[in-house]
Design a protein around this motif. Structure first.
Motif, short mmCIF file in Angstrom:
data_model
loop_
_atom_site.label_atom_id
_atom_site.label_comp_id
_atom_site.label_asym_id
_atom_site.label_seq_id
_atom_site.Cartn_x
_atom_site.Cartn_y
_atom_site.Cartn_z
N LEU A 78 -14.85 81.44 48.69
CA LEU A 78 -15.65 82.65 48.87
C LEU A 78 -15.96 82.89 50.35
CD1 LEU A 78 -18.17 82.18 45.92
CD2 LEU A 78 -16.10 83.59 45.95
N LEU A 79 -16.15 81.81 51.08
CA LEU A 79 -16.43 81.89 52.52
C LEU A 79 -16.17 80.51 53.11
CD1 LEU A 79 -17.52 83.90 54.68
CD2 LEU A 79 -19.78 82.87 54.34
N GLN A 80 -15.75 80.52 54.36
CA GLN A 80 -15.46 79.26 55.04
C GLN A 80 -15.86 79.39 56.50
OE1 GLN A 80 -11.30 77.46 56.09
NE2 GLN A 80 -11.62 77.08 53.92
N GLY A 81 -16.43 78.32 57.06
CA GLY A 81 -16.79 78.37 58.47
C GLY A 81 -17.70 77.23 58.86
N ARG A 82 -18.25 77.33 60.05
CA ARG A 82 -19.24 76.38 60.55
C ARG A 82 -20.58 77.11 60.59
NH1 ARG A 82 -15.56 72.54 62.61
NH2 ARG A 82 -13.69 73.50 63.47
#
Length: 219
Positions: free
Chosen positions: A53-57
């Protein structure tokens, strides 16, 4: 130091299908890899098939954890009113540059809503490291490139692409046989439903390498 204190690690939020579907996707990758090896190698205990659904730092891990619980409550409410929204009846194999093969749920009625909730809640705490800025973005569209440079993830809002990653080939010239297979097998005979959401540590090739939170949705 716990993983939740390590704000620099890349994390993802994902929807996970039922166990039978997980195994079917793992088996499909094994079949395709005979034609052309794909990475990462999928399994039910590591490199889990999933729909990101979402990916990141993220700069504030507590906010991410709170979002996961809020998302679970939201999805539970939707499930009670519309359980069929969590079903998918067929998967379509598509190619995405550079070298990715995706399984796209059809139809998808819940992924876009869930993505938007995650992005709206977390977009202001998404951060990039220098290693992210050095990423090779060849094959990205103009808007995907802009997304990655700002958020560290290419599939944001109108570019969100609900999918299970089947794998990536590092030798695009060797994947012609997969393309022929795709042309003859556009609809994959895999159906299932989403049953869980996870917060996970992102591994090589964007893989679901380790669950940090794992919450059930549905009944």
């Amino acid at each position: 130091m716990s993983l939740f204190e390590m704000n620099s690690i890349k994390m993802g939020i994902a929807m996970i299908p039922d166990s039978k579907t997980l195994q079917a996707i793992v088996n499909l990758q094994q079949q395709v890899s005979v034609i052309c090896p794909l990475q990462p190698t999928l399994a039910e205990d590591i490199n889990l098939p999933h729909m990101t659904l979402l990916q990141g730092r993220f700069s504030h891990i507590a906010a991410v954890r709170e979002l996961i619980y809020d998302l679970q409550k939201y999805l539970q409410q939707i499930y009670l009113k519309q359980p069929e929204a969590f079903n998918f009846h067929q998967l379509k194999c598509i190619y995405k540059a550079p070298g990715w093969y995706f399984l796209q749920p059809n139809p998808d009625t819940i992924g876009h809503q869930a993505h938007q909730i995650c992005f709206n809640a977390l977009k202001n705490i998404m951060v990039l490291l220098e290693c992210d800025r050095q990423k090779n973005m060849s094959g990205y569209t103009t808007s995907e490139t802009s997304n990655y440079k700002q958020y560290g993830y290419r599939y944001i809002e109108q570019d969100f692409c609900p999918h299970f990653t089947l794998g990536q080939t590092l030798n695009r010239s060797a994947s012609g046989k997969i393309d022929l297979w795709m042309q003859s097998t556009q609809q994959i005979n895999i159906k299932g439903r989403f049953e869980r959401i996870t917060l996970y540590k992102v591994g090589d090739f964007g893989s679901h390498s380790q669950s940090l939170m794992d919450l059930k949705i549905g009944v």
